[in-house]
Design a protein around this motif. Sequence first.
Motif, PDB file in Angstrom:
ATOM      1  N   LEU A   1      61.449  35.668  91.148  1.00 58.10           N
ATOM      2  CA  LEU A   1      61.293  36.075  92.544  1.00 58.10           C
ATOM      3  C   LEU A   1      59.929  35.673  93.088  1.00 58.10           C
ATOM      4  O   LEU A   1      59.829  35.121  94.201  1.00 58.10           O
ATOM      5  CB  LEU A   1      61.491  37.589  92.656  1.00 58.10           C
ATOM      6  CG  LEU A   1      61.479  38.165  94.079  1.00 58.10           C
ATOM      7  CD1 LEU A   1      62.579  37.543  94.911  1.00 58.10           C
ATOM      8  CD2 LEU A   1      61.621  39.681  94.041  1.00 58.10           C
ATOM      9  N   ILE A   2      58.871  35.917  92.330  1.00 64.69           N
ATOM     10  CA  ILE A   2      57.519  35.558  92.782  1.00 64.69           C
ATOM     11  C   ILE A   2      57.395  34.046  92.949  1.00 64.69           C
ATOM     12  O   ILE A   2      56.826  33.547  93.936  1.00 64.69           O
ATOM     13  CB  ILE A   2      56.460  36.081  91.785  1.00 64.69           C
ATOM     14  CG1 ILE A   2      56.447  37.619  91.788  1.00 64.69           C
ATOM     15  CG2 ILE A   2      55.077  35.550  92.142  1.00 64.69           C
ATOM     16  CD1 ILE A   2      55.532  38.231  90.747  1.00 64.69           C
ATOM     17  N   ALA A   3      57.931  33.286  91.990  1.00 62.18           N
ATOM     18  CA  ALA A   3      57.843  31.828  92.066  1.00 62.18           C
ATOM     19  C   ALA A   3      58.573  31.309  93.299  1.00 62.18           C
ATOM     20  O   ALA A   3      58.068  30.418  94.009  1.00 62.18           O
ATOM     21  CB  ALA A   3      58.425  31.205  90.798  1.00 62.18           C
ATOM     22  N   VAL A   4      59.767  31.858  93.586  1.00 58.87           N
ATOM     23  CA  VAL A   4      60.519  31.426  94.766  1.00 58.87           C
ATOM     24  C   VAL A   4      59.747  31.746  96.044  1.00 58.87           C
ATOM     25  O   VAL A   4      59.617  30.898  96.938  1.00 58.87           O
ATOM     26  CB  VAL A   4      61.906  32.107  94.794  1.00 58.87           C
ATOM     27  CG1 VAL A   4      62.582  31.884  96.149  1.00 58.87           C
ATOM     28  CG2 VAL A   4      62.786  31.561  93.674  1.00 58.87           C
ATOM     29  N   LEU A   5      59.210  32.958  96.153  1.00 57.80           N
ATOM     30  CA  LEU A   5      58.465  33.354  97.356  1.00 57.80           C
ATOM     31  C   LEU A   5      57.242  32.477  97.568  1.00 57.80           C
ATOM     32  O   LEU A   5      56.954  32.038  98.699  1.00 57.80           O
ATOM     33  CB  LEU A   5      58.052  34.824  97.259  1.00 57.80           C
ATOM     34  CG  LEU A   5      59.201  35.845  97.339  1.00 57.80           C
ATOM     35  CD1 LEU A   5      58.678  37.258  97.136  1.00 57.80           C
ATOM     36  CD2 LEU A   5      59.927  35.730  98.670  1.00 57.80           C
TER      37      LEU A   5
ATOM     38  N   TYR B   1      56.576  29.731  87.168  1.00 57.90           N
ATOM     39  CA  TYR B   1      57.758  28.959  86.783  1.00 57.90           C
ATOM     40  C   TYR B   1      57.522  28.114  85.537  1.00 57.90           C
ATOM     41  O   TYR B   1      58.475  27.663  84.906  1.00 57.90           O
ATOM     42  CB  TYR B   1      58.294  28.111  87.943  1.00 57.90           C
ATOM     43  CG  TYR B   1      57.490  26.912  88.356  1.00 57.90           C
ATOM     44  CD1 TYR B   1      57.350  25.798  87.529  1.00 57.90           C
ATOM     45  CD2 TYR B   1      56.912  26.844  89.617  1.00 57.90           C
ATOM     46  CE1 TYR B   1      56.639  24.681  87.929  1.00 57.90           C
ATOM     47  CE2 TYR B   1      56.204  25.745  90.024  1.00 57.90           C
ATOM     48  CZ  TYR B   1      56.065  24.665  89.182  1.00 57.90           C
ATOM     49  OH  TYR B   1      55.359  23.562  89.584  1.00 57.90           O
ATOM     50  N   PHE B   2      56.250  27.891  85.155  1.00 57.99           N
ATOM     51  CA  PHE B   2      55.996  27.136  83.929  1.00 57.99           C
ATOM     52  C   PHE B   2      56.529  27.915  82.717  1.00 57.99           C
ATOM     53  O   PHE B   2      57.210  27.358  81.856  1.00 57.99           O
ATOM     54  CB  PHE B   2      54.508  26.855  83.771  1.00 57.99           C
ATOM     55  CG  PHE B   2      54.183  25.996  82.573  1.00 57.99           C
ATOM     56  CD1 PHE B   2      54.334  24.621  82.643  1.00 57.99           C
ATOM     57  CD2 PHE B   2      53.761  26.554  81.381  1.00 57.99           C
ATOM     58  CE1 PHE B   2      54.063  23.822  81.543  1.00 57.99           C
ATOM     59  CE2 PHE B   2      53.478  25.768  80.281  1.00 57.99           C
ATOM     60  CZ  PHE B   2      53.623  24.391  80.368  1.00 57.99           C
ATOM     61  N   GLU B   3      56.215  29.221  82.677  1.00 54.41           N
ATOM     62  CA  GLU B   3      56.715  30.038  81.573  1.00 54.41           C
ATOM     63  C   GLU B   3      58.234  30.173  81.658  1.00 54.41           C
ATOM     64  O   GLU B   3      58.933  30.127  80.635  1.00 54.41           O
ATOM     65  CB  GLU B   3      56.076  31.424  81.602  1.00 54.41           C
ATOM     66  CG  GLU B   3      56.510  32.314  80.441  1.00 54.41           C
ATOM     67  CD  GLU B   3      55.851  33.686  80.464  1.00 54.41           C
ATOM     68  OE1 GLU B   3      56.251  34.535  79.663  1.00 54.41           O
ATOM     69  OE2 GLU B   3      54.941  33.894  81.300  1.00 54.41           O
TER      70      GLU B   3
END
Length: 594
Positions: free
Chosen positions: A24-28, A84-86
């Motif tokens: 969710l954080i990566a998308v935002l 998103y790397f992890e």
Amino acid sequence: MKDLLNGSWRMLATAWRMDRRKTLIAVLLMVAGTAAGPVMAAVLGAMTDAVVAGHAAEAARSGVVVAALVIVMLTFGHFAHIFYFELSELAELDFDEQLIQISNGSPGIAHHERPELADTLSILQQEGRHYRMGLEALLQGIGLGLAVILTAMLLSLQHPLLLLLPLAAVPPLFTGRWAERVLDRSKTATAEASRVGMHFFHLATTARLAGEVRVFGLDQELRRRQARAWTAATRQLWRAHLIATWVRASGQVLFALAYVAAVLLIVREAVRGDRSVGDVVLVITLAAQVNQQVTMAVTLLQEIHRMSSAYRRLAELRAAVEEQDPGPADAEAPAIIRHGLSLDGVRFAYPGAAEPTLRDVRLRLPAGSTVAIVGENGAGKTTLVKLLCGFYQPTGGTIKLDGLDLRRIPVAAWRSRIAAGFQDFVHLEDLARHSVGVGELSSGSTDLAVNGALGRAHATDLVDRLIDGLDTQLGKSYADGAELSGGQWQKVALGRAMMRESPLLLVLDEPTSALDPEAEHALFERYAEQAKRVGDATGAITLFVSHRFSTVRMAEVIVVVQDGRIVETGDHNALMANRGLYADLYSMQAQAYA
């Protein structure tokens, strides 16, 4: 398009399953960073008008907002990378686990030996390493979609015709997809050549093979063959990339013409006084962003399409593996064999093979017997073993255990009563106790169980030569791992084959090729003793394949295979008296040792 949508959904669903919060954080962050561009263009246009009108305070406020939006554009993507790397690493592991599961998801092994499926496996092993780029492209693509919508809205407020500008992005998108299909077909077509090139690279760089390579002076030959394979692959890939480049360029040229027309349209209206300077700046900025959006969309679609193709191939491989399911089984594996194994009219042809490997095989293996299979290379000996182990199902005829069709017994249940040692055995780099003990997982690799198995395999001397005994780490993949000789690795594999104390079928398919004839003879004498003990208790059948007739002659039943048919059966004395193929082969080998 369906593959693209399915692949995108699979990537996003996998990331969500791995960690919802990080997803969710990566998308935002990615959406905010990408969508900030069109908003920045609108504020930049307003700032320009404020400057022209001499409204210093308004211009300053707009300038601060522009700077903030630029910071968002430049940094949010990097912050998203942390998350998103992890996610991508976890998703790559998940992809690998699926590939492992599918590869081992069938009782049979046909998918490992069919060339087209081997090509698919080869491609998927490579494509799984690109998941991070695919996930990054997908997240950027979500933000890009919102940016395109905002850009279209802002352009429509300037002039209705400017709504056509995003449509000008359609040709580059289609040409980009077309180019990707060209590249995808090229990858499939060159998979075999790439795999062959990697094979020769492996031969030329593996330490275990270095001695033979040097003795025979194979380094130049391997390099030539590797170069020839790679040249064949890269030549075709280069042509595909060249075609793809021209296809993409044609789409970009069409958009460039539309871009110039859009700018000229607003400049003309500004000259007539219908538009402000800020409007011109806004349109120029948005038009440039549309160009960037198109370029980004094409690039992102390449990566998304790449992973979508990987998921499509994964699904195709899964379907091909599931086709090998032998069907429902309604019987249990017997506790003992009372009569034996019988093959009635068994026929088998490998997928895609022009001729069957086995033809009309009729054979009876009595309970408690020791059986040897002999014949020239390619006669069908190993194929016969594969059928008895359930790696393949006969394409004709039946295999019965005490009169029960073997297909009615669940393969897993049947294999739990099989012990096997093969010529191509696993070099399991683990503690010595585990490398042997996995032959019977329920044993827990205890000292008693492992030492007992090594004793039955006539391999107890191996432990004495290991620094830490059974707790010695094997294999050079570990810094402190002990490298074993070929014969020592073979003893480990033989110990593994002996972990099951009461199998119903003991298969030894040339497992002693690295041992000398005297050691093999002594070993099979021990096996014969073991086979008799187990055979008396459970009716177990011991089946071995060997080219050494000094070993073969110990068997109670000798099966002679020629061109996929059983041509002789009997014990050593009977077959020698028959003066057939067995007698000829035995005499030739005896003369060679004389």
